[in-house]
Motif scaffolding. Structure first.
Motif, short mmCIF file in Angstrom:
data_model
loop_
_atom_site.label_atom_id
_atom_site.label_comp_id
_atom_site.label_asym_id
_atom_site.label_seq_id
_atom_site.Cartn_x
_atom_site.Cartn_y
_atom_site.Cartn_z
N TYR A 1 24.13 -6.36 64.81
CA TYR A 1 25.54 -6.02 64.74
C TYR A 1 25.98 -6.00 63.28
N ALA A 2 26.59 -4.88 62.87
CA ALA A 2 27.08 -4.76 61.50
C ALA A 2 28.54 -4.37 61.56
N GLY A 3 29.40 -5.24 61.06
CA GLY A 3 30.83 -4.97 61.05
C GLY A 3 31.32 -4.61 59.67
N ALA A 4 32.63 -4.47 59.54
CA ALA A 4 33.22 -4.10 58.26
C ALA A 4 32.82 -5.10 57.17
N GLY A 5 32.39 -4.57 56.04
CA GLY A 5 31.94 -5.42 54.94
C GLY A 5 30.47 -5.76 54.98
N ALA A 6 29.76 -5.24 55.97
CA ALA A 6 28.32 -5.49 56.08
C ALA A 6 27.54 -4.20 55.86
N LEU A 7 26.26 -4.36 55.58
CA LEU A 7 25.36 -3.23 55.41
C LEU A 7 24.29 -3.26 56.48
N ALA A 8 24.00 -2.10 57.06
CA ALA A 8 22.86 -1.94 57.95
C ALA A 8 21.72 -1.38 57.11
N LEU A 9 20.61 -2.09 57.10
CA LEU A 9 19.49 -1.76 56.21
C LEU A 9 18.23 -1.52 57.03
N VAL A 10 17.63 -0.35 56.86
CA VAL A 10 16.44 -0.01 57.63
C VAL A 10 15.39 0.54 56.68
N ASN A 11 14.17 0.02 56.79
CA ASN A 11 13.07 0.50 55.98
C ASN A 11 12.51 1.80 56.53
N PRO A 12 11.82 2.58 55.72
CA PRO A 12 11.25 3.85 56.21
C PRO A 12 10.32 3.65 57.40
N ASP A 13 10.32 4.64 58.29
CA ASP A 13 9.43 4.67 59.45
C ASP A 13 9.61 3.47 60.38
N THR A 14 10.82 2.93 60.43
CA THR A 14 11.13 1.80 61.31
C THR A 14 12.01 2.28 62.46
N PRO A 15 11.54 2.19 63.70
CA PRO A 15 12.34 2.68 64.83
C PRO A 15 13.64 1.89 64.99
N HIS A 16 14.71 2.60 65.28
CA HIS A 16 16.00 1.96 65.50
C HIS A 16 16.91 2.94 66.24
N THR A 17 18.02 2.43 66.74
CA THR A 17 19.01 3.26 67.43
C THR A 17 20.35 3.10 66.71
N GLY A 18 21.45 3.47 67.37
CA GLY A 18 22.77 3.27 66.79
C GLY A 18 23.85 3.63 67.78
N ARG A 19 24.89 2.78 67.88
CA ARG A 19 26.01 3.04 68.77
C ARG A 19 27.18 2.16 68.35
N ALA A 20 28.33 2.46 68.91
CA ALA A 20 29.53 1.68 68.61
C ALA A 20 29.46 0.31 69.28
N GLY A 21 29.94 -0.70 68.55
CA GLY A 21 29.98 -2.04 69.11
C GLY A 21 31.37 -2.44 69.58
N VAL A 22 32.37 -1.59 69.31
CA VAL A 22 33.75 -1.83 69.74
C VAL A 22 34.33 -0.50 70.19
N PRO A 23 35.38 -0.50 71.00
CA PRO A 23 35.92 0.76 71.53
C PRO A 23 36.34 1.76 70.46
N GLU A 24 36.81 1.28 69.33
CA GLU A 24 37.26 2.19 68.29
C GLU A 24 36.12 2.77 67.46
N GLY A 25 34.88 2.37 67.76
CA GLY A 25 33.73 2.93 67.05
C GLY A 25 33.48 2.29 65.70
N TRP A 26 32.90 3.05 64.81
CA TRP A 26 32.63 2.53 63.47
C TRP A 26 32.71 3.65 62.45
N GLN A 27 33.03 3.27 61.24
CA GLN A 27 33.18 4.20 60.12
C GLN A 27 32.33 3.67 58.97
N TYR A 28 31.57 4.57 58.35
CA TYR A 28 30.68 4.09 57.31
C TYR A 28 30.28 5.19 56.34
N GLY A 29 29.71 4.79 55.24
CA GLY A 29 29.09 5.69 54.30
C GLY A 29 27.67 5.21 54.09
#
Length: 332
Positions: free
Chosen positions: A60-88
C-alpha cells in the motif's frame, strides 16, 4: 463526473533525459494486470492510495510515499480507496541507475531497491519537480533532480540485487521455455506442445515457469508482446501493424492489453514518442502540442479535454511540483 474525478494519464519521454520514461496520471477504476518493466519504477503518490501486489503480498502506497519496483519484477496495480490515486513516475533504465550509483554511492554489483514502499514526502516532491522541469523544457533542472532522486533513494533504500542464476532443472526448463516463446511470440505453441518439446509435462512446466518468472507462461507472453509492441511503436510502426507483428489478433486486442500494462492507449503512447523524435529533428513545436499565451503545452490523454500538464491537479504537492503515469502504478 467532476474534473477531479476523471481518469487521465500521460506517458512520455524527454529528449534531454535519455533512458528514462515519464508518467503522470490519475486513476480511479484502473487496474493493472501482473506485468514487469525493463526499467526501474519510481512512482510518487500525490493523492489517494495505490495497492500493488509485489513479492507475494499486497503493498500500500499513500500520499507522500513512493512505490518502488526493480526491473523484471512482476507486480500489479489498483486503487486502494474509492477516489483512486494520483501520481507521477519516472522510469530510469538499469544503465542510468547503475551509472548514478557508481558515482554517488558505495553499492557494488547491480543496484536496486530493498523495499517496495518508502514513506518520503521530500523525494515525492522532487519526483514531481522532475516532471515539472521536463514540461518547462528545463533540461538542467530535470537532469539534476533525477540524479538527486535516484541517489537519495539508493542511500535510503538501496542494496545490491542478487544475481539471477539458473541452477535447478526446473529453472533451466523455464528459461528454455521462455526462449521458445520469445522466438515464436507471434505464433506460440500450446502449453502441451511447449512441454513436450522440452521433455516435461504441462503442469511441471507451469510450476517451474511460475516459480522462475513470477507468472504463468501465457501471462508472461502477453507482457512480452506489449514490450515488443512498445519497441515497434517507438520505431514508428503503426499500432495496427504492431499488433499483428507481435501476435495480437488486431489493434483493439493490442489496445486492451496495452492499456492494462502501460496505462495509456498505444496511439497516445506513440504520439508522445513522435514528439520527442520531432524535437530531435529540430522542430520548434513538437507535433501534438498547442500554444497558449506563448507557452508550449503537451496534450494529455484522458476522458476529459486536454489540460495544461504544468497546472497542478487537485491533491498535487504545491512546492514547485508538477501534477502527478504505469504499473503509481508501477505499471507500465
Amino acid at each position: 463526473m467532476t474534473e477531479a474525478r476523471r481518469e487521465r494519464a500521460r506517458h512520455w519521454q524527454y529528449e534531454e533525459l535519455p533512458g528514462v520514461d515519464l508518467l503522470r496520471a490519475r486513476y480511479i477504476r484502473k487496474s493493472f494486470v501482473r506485468h514487469t518493466h525493463e526499467n526501474f519504477v519510481i512512482a510518487a503518490i500525490a493523492d489517494g492510495v495505490e495497492v500493488f501486489h509485489h513479492g507475494g503480498g499486497d503493498q500500500y502506497a499513500g500520499a507522500g510515499a513512493l512505490a518502488l519496483v526493480n526491473p523484471d519484477t512482476p507486480h500489479t496495480g489498483r486503487a486502494g480507496v474509492p477516489e483512486g490515486w494520483q501520481y507521477g513516475a519516472v522510469y530510469p533504465s538499469p544503465e542510468v541507475v547503475a551509472a548514478i550509483a557508481a558515482e554517488t554511492t558505495t553499492l557494488r554489483g547491480t543496484p536496486g531497491f530493498v523495499t517496495p514502499v518508502l514513506d518520503d514526502p521530500y523525494t515525492v516532491r522532487m519526483v514531481h519537480q522532475v516532471l515539472r522541469a521536463t514540461d518547462e523544457g528545463n533540461a538542467l533542472a530535470a537532469d539534476t533532480l533525477l540524479r538527486v532522486v535516484v541517489t537519495r533513494l539508493l542511500r535510503l533504500n538501496g542494496g545490491t540485487l542478487p544475481r539471477r542464476e539458473v541452477r535447478t532443472a526446473g529453472a533451466r526448463t523455464a528459461a528454455r521455455a521462455r526462449a521458445v516463446l520469445e522466438e515464436r511470440i507471434a505464433a506460440p505453441p500450446t502449453l502441451e506442445q511447449l512441454a513436450a518439446g522440452l521433455g516435461t509435462s504441462p503442469f511441471a512446466l507451469l510450476r517451474a515457469f511460475r516459480d522462475t518468472y513470477g507468472m504463468p507462461p501465457h501471462t508472461w507472453l502477453t507482457d512480452a508482446r506489449v514490450r515488443r509492441a512498445r519497441r515497434l511503436l517507438d520505431a514508428g510502426t503503426a499500432p495496427s501493424q504492431a499488433a499483428v507483428a507481435v501476435g495480437f489478433t488486431d489493434q483493439p486486442h493490442l489496445n486492451r492489453h496495452f492499456g492494462r500494462i502501460v496505462g495509456v492507449p498505444p496511439g497516445a503512447y506513440q504520439r508522445e514518442r513522435k514528439n520527442v523524435q520531432d524535437a530531435r529533428a529540430g522542430a520548434l513545436v513538437p507535433s501534438g502540442t498547442w500554444q497558449r499565451n506563448g507557452q508550449q503545452n503537451a496534450r494529455t490523454y484522458g476522458t476529459g479535454p486536454a489540460r495544461n500538464p504544468t497546472a497542478p491537479w487537485s491533491g498535487t504537492p504545491s512546492v514547485s511540483a508538477s501534477p502527478s503515469d504505469s504499473p503509481g502504478s508501477p505499471s507500465e
